[in-house]
Design a protein around this motif. Structure first.
Motif, mmCIF file in Angstrom:
data_model
loop_
_atom_site.group_PDB
_atom_site.id
_atom_site.type_symbol
_atom_site.label_atom_id
_atom_site.label_comp_id
_atom_site.label_asym_id
_atom_site.label_seq_id
_atom_site.Cartn_x
_atom_site.Cartn_y
_atom_site.Cartn_z
ATOM 1 N N PRO A 118 2.307 27.740 58.175
ATOM 2 C CA PRO A 118 2.521 26.674 59.174
ATOM 3 C C PRO A 118 3.186 25.435 58.570
ATOM 4 O O PRO A 118 3.946 24.752 59.245
ATOM 5 C CB PRO A 118 1.096 26.341 59.643
ATOM 6 C CG PRO A 118 0.286 27.527 59.300
ATOM 7 C CD PRO A 118 0.899 28.113 58.077
ATOM 8 N N LEU A 119 2.916 25.190 57.294
ATOM 9 C CA LEU A 119 3.507 24.011 56.648
ATOM 10 C C LEU A 119 4.980 24.252 56.350
ATOM 11 O O LEU A 119 5.815 23.355 56.491
ATOM 12 C CB LEU A 119 2.734 23.690 55.364
ATOM 13 C CG LEU A 119 1.263 23.356 55.627
ATOM 14 C CD1 LEU A 119 0.439 23.453 54.371
ATOM 15 C CD2 LEU A 119 1.159 21.963 56.226
ATOM 16 N N ARG A 124 7.984 21.600 55.389
ATOM 17 C CA ARG A 124 7.510 20.985 54.147
ATOM 18 C C ARG A 124 7.802 21.883 52.951
ATOM 19 O O ARG A 124 7.800 23.106 53.064
ATOM 20 C CB ARG A 124 6.019 20.670 54.250
ATOM 21 C CG ARG A 124 5.782 19.502 55.222
ATOM 22 C CD ARG A 124 4.332 19.248 55.447
ATOM 23 N NE ARG A 124 3.643 18.857 54.222
ATOM 24 C CZ ARG A 124 2.317 18.671 54.152
ATOM 25 N NH1 ARG A 124 1.570 18.853 55.224
ATOM 26 N NH2 ARG A 124 1.773 18.313 53.024
ATOM 27 N N LYS A 125 8.065 21.228 51.820
ATOM 28 C CA LYS A 125 8.418 21.983 50.602
ATOM 29 C C LYS A 125 7.133 22.344 49.839
ATOM 30 O O LYS A 125 6.122 21.633 49.962
ATOM 31 C CB LYS A 125 9.309 21.128 49.705
ATOM 32 C CG LYS A 125 10.662 20.826 50.327
ATOM 33 C CD LYS A 125 11.547 20.095 49.324
ATOM 34 C CE LYS A 125 12.963 19.943 49.845
ATOM 35 N NZ LYS A 125 13.051 19.089 51.023
ATOM 36 N N PRO A 126 7.166 23.437 49.033
ATOM 37 C CA PRO A 126 5.976 23.842 48.283
ATOM 38 C C PRO A 126 5.362 22.709 47.474
ATOM 39 O O PRO A 126 4.136 22.581 47.402
ATOM 40 C CB PRO A 126 6.489 24.960 47.383
ATOM 41 C CG PRO A 126 7.637 25.533 48.121
ATOM 42 C CD PRO A 126 8.268 24.394 48.856
ATOM 43 N N SER A 127 6.216 21.867 46.871
ATOM 44 C CA SER A 127 5.674 20.775 46.053
ATOM 45 C C SER A 127 4.857 19.801 46.909
ATOM 46 O O SER A 127 3.969 19.120 46.413
ATOM 47 C CB SER A 127 6.812 20.031 45.359
ATOM 48 O OG SER A 127 7.706 19.537 46.332
ATOM 49 N N ARG A 131 -0.896 21.468 46.707
ATOM 50 C CA ARG A 131 -2.230 20.961 46.373
ATOM 51 C C ARG A 131 -3.158 21.043 47.584
ATOM 52 O O ARG A 131 -4.311 21.475 47.464
ATOM 53 C CB ARG A 131 -2.106 19.510 45.881
ATOM 54 C CG ARG A 131 -3.182 19.149 44.899
ATOM 55 C CD ARG A 131 -2.944 17.784 44.322
ATOM 56 N NE ARG A 131 -4.077 16.925 44.642
ATOM 57 C CZ ARG A 131 -4.104 15.629 44.445
ATOM 58 N NH1 ARG A 131 -3.030 15.022 43.977
ATOM 59 N NH2 ARG A 131 -5.159 14.932 44.712
ATOM 60 N N ASP A 132 -2.638 20.633 48.749
ATOM 61 C CA ASP A 132 -3.443 20.673 49.978
ATOM 62 C C ASP A 132 -3.914 22.096 50.269
ATOM 63 O O ASP A 132 -5.063 22.318 50.654
ATOM 64 C CB ASP A 132 -2.624 20.165 51.172
ATOM 65 C CG ASP A 132 -2.369 18.667 51.083
ATOM 66 O OD1 ASP A 132 -3.000 18.024 50.222
ATOM 67 O OD2 ASP A 132 -1.531 18.159 51.859
ATOM 68 N N VAL A 133 -3.000 23.045 50.098
ATOM 69 C CA VAL A 133 -3.358 24.435 50.416
ATOM 70 C C VAL A 133 -4.394 24.961 49.425
ATOM 71 O O VAL A 133 -5.324 25.678 49.810
ATOM 72 C CB VAL A 133 -2.095 25.341 50.474
ATOM 73 C CG1 VAL A 133 -2.475 26.800 50.657
ATOM 74 C CG2 VAL A 133 -1.185 24.899 51.609
ATOM 75 N N ARG A 134 -4.258 24.557 48.147
ATOM 76 C CA ARG A 134 -5.269 24.975 47.156
ATOM 77 C C ARG A 134 -6.649 24.434 47.555
ATOM 78 O O ARG A 134 -7.644 25.151 47.476
ATOM 79 C CB ARG A 134 -4.901 24.444 45.760
ATOM 80 C CG ARG A 134 -3.722 25.135 45.113
ATOM 81 C CD ARG A 134 -4.097 26.458 44.464
ATOM 82 N NE ARG A 134 -2.881 27.187 44.114
ATOM 83 C CZ ARG A 134 -2.739 28.493 44.204
ATOM 84 N NH1 ARG A 134 -3.734 29.256 44.627
ATOM 85 N NH2 ARG A 134 -1.623 29.081 43.882
#
Lengths: 244, 285
Positions: A118-119, A124-127, A131-134
């Motif tokens: 969804p991000l 939105r880029k992985p960078s 952190r949020d997803v972790r």
């Protein structure tokens, strides 16, 4: 993009995330939901209890804009579901976190990649999201399985991955269709507790379930669905009365 | 793209590559027909032989040569030597002919310009008659009877190749549509997460474009290799070193266009398939 009409938007700004009034809905010639009145508010958990084939899944499809009302009025996140353009519907869907009874994933992708989808869809880029997803992965208890392909996850892990994915984009509304189905009572309670936690950040949570014991987990507004008709049983208990 | 050439996609890749190979082969065949037709037409329409009937003697041949060289539509004219006649007879008849054995020849070889009229024989006889030479034309182009055949053949080959390429593009497009079906799971998930039809079609279309482009490269390379092998085998004295002088830039068009056309056809097919799946997933009722 067309703006929602003012009364619908005002309703949304007052914290009414979902407002169904006299809604009929169904598939093909079959009408499943009849004259449904329903409301879900921000910061509240709404539980829709009912037996199998009562219309719970149809109601969640209606709430996530996958099914349109045949009659009556359905306002979801300030948008009239029957008259919104495809683009506006897509925008509303991105603000809804959906946990299906049998969640679908891109099976050969890792749980992490699925959860972050969804991000990515939001550009939105992985960078920016890694952190949020972790943190989200840790929150739902999937830390050890995050990098495994979803096809290797157990039923309970898939459900947790679906919850994490539903929460990833900080949705305004979370819909969960029978989230405790095929789970042990302990896993089921843990899943419901995770979902209910989101009310604390102002998210509205709607849970459709056959399990009558869920109100023991968190304070909930209770609704009953039978033969496609919905009735309200009680309002959400104030937060201090919540059973933690 | 992730997983673009793995697993199931390998069979799709080779289906696309084969379709591109066939289309490029048809294009190259059409170019070959075009080149042969142009060469045949140049040979057929650019050459004539006249026999001097009167007056007799060597002087008549010189007069005829002068008259023909001044005639409109004639590029050059020269009396046929015994050696040249022997060589031609050998070429036409296949047997050994000695120049010394040939009687006196009263023949003039004439190279015609492409602008020569439809009745080249009549024009040559008239030009010679004006100089007091009576002649008959033994060989000359007859555009009224056979002219234009090569043009028709060229057009037929070009249209045939274009139609075949279109059919192959349709096959590529339909095969790529199956990529969307293979991505049904992803399309459904994206749809549930709020992706628009355009976003989903773009995602699958991008993957198909890449697959189509690489398949196009491979198909074109194979067709090019086969074409070069045929050239080397079919044309006497053709060698790798002589190929650059034999191939025109225009002959590369089917090869160069194939990857892009394949990518385009694959993208359109996959986008269509993805849009259709998205529409079904987005609206359950």
């Amino acid at each position: 993009m067309p703006r929602p009409s003012t009364p619908d938007l005002e309703l949304y700004e007052r914290g009414v995330l979902v407002k169904l009034a006299g809604v009929d809905a169904g598939y093909g010639p079959a009408t499943v939901l009849m004259a449904v009145d329903f409301e879900a508010r921000a910061g509240e958990v709404s539980l829709i209890n009912g037996p199998a084939a009562a219309g719970k899944t149809t109601l969640t499809h209606l709430l996530r804009l996958a099914l349109h009302p045949r009659s009556g009025r359905a306002v979801i996140l300030g948008v009239d579901a029957a008259h919104a353009s495809e683009t506006l519907q897509a925008k509303v869907k991105r603000r809804i976190g959906y946990v299906a009874e049998n969640p679908t994933f891109i099976e050969h992708w890792s749980a992490f990649d699925n959860i972050s989808m969804p991000l990515r869809l939001a550009g939105r880029k992985p960078s920016q999201y890694e952190r949020d997803v972790r943190e989200l992965v840790d929150f739902v208890g999937l830390t050890d399985a995050a990098n495994l392909p979803v096809e290797q996850l157990s039923g309970a892990e898939r459900r947790r991955a679906a919850i994490a994915r539903a929460l990833a984009n900080k949705p305004h509304l979370i819909l969960a269709d029978d989230p405790t189905a095929n789970m042990s009572p302990a896993d089921g309670r843990r899943v419901v507790r995770l979902l209910a936690e989101m009310r604390r950040v102002g998210t509205g949570v709607v849970i459709a379930s056959q399990d009558e014991s869920l109100p023991e987990v968190a304070p909930m507004a209770r609704w009953r669905i039978e033969h496609g008709r919905v009735t309200q049983i009680d309002h959400a208990a104030p937060e201090e009365e919540a059973i933690e | 793209m992730k997983n673009a050439l793995a697993g199931m996609e390998r069979s799709l890749f080779w289906t696309l590559a084969f379709a591109v190979f066939a289309a490029v082969a048809a294009g190259l065949a059409a170019r070959a027909v075009d080149r042969l037709a142009v060469s045949y037409e140049a040979q057929r329409s650019g050459y004539a032989i006249a026999r001097i009937v009167a007056p007799e003697g060597q002087e008549a041949l010189s007069t005829a040569q002068t008259a023909l060289n001044a005639a409109p539509g004639v590029s050059s004219a020269a009396p046929m030597t015994a050696g040249r006649a022997a060589a031609l007879l050998r070429e036409w008849g296949g047997g050994e002919v000695q120049a010394a054995e040939l009687p006196e020849l009263r023949l003039v070889e004439i190279e015609l310009e492409p602008s020569a009229g439809d009745d080249a024989a009549g024009d040559l006889v008239a030009a010679l008659a004006q100089s007091g030479v009576t002649a008959e034309v033994l060989q000359a182009p007859d555009n009224a009877a056979g002219g234009g055949l090569s043009d028709r053949l060229k057009r037929l080959a070009a249209w045939g190749a274009a139609a075949f390429a279109l059919v192959m593009a349709l096959i590529v497009s339909l095969a790529a549509r199956s990529l969307a079906a293979r991505r049904r799971e992803m399309v459904t998930v994206l749809c549930d997460l709020g992706a628009t039809q355009g976003q989903v079609a773009g995602q699958v279309g991008q993957e198909a474009a890449l697959l189509g482009f690489y398949a196009g490269l491979v198909g074109a390379a194979l067709a090019g290799a086969v074409a070069i092998s045929i050239l080397l085998l079919a044309i006497p004295n053709a060698r790798i070193e002589t190929l650059p002088s034999m191939i025109l830039p225009l002959d590369f068009v089917p090869l160069a266009a194939a990857p892009f056309a394949s990518a385009l056809a694959a993208t359109l097919g996959a986008r269509g398939g993805a849009s259709s799946i998205h529409a079904k997933a987005a609206r359950l009722g």
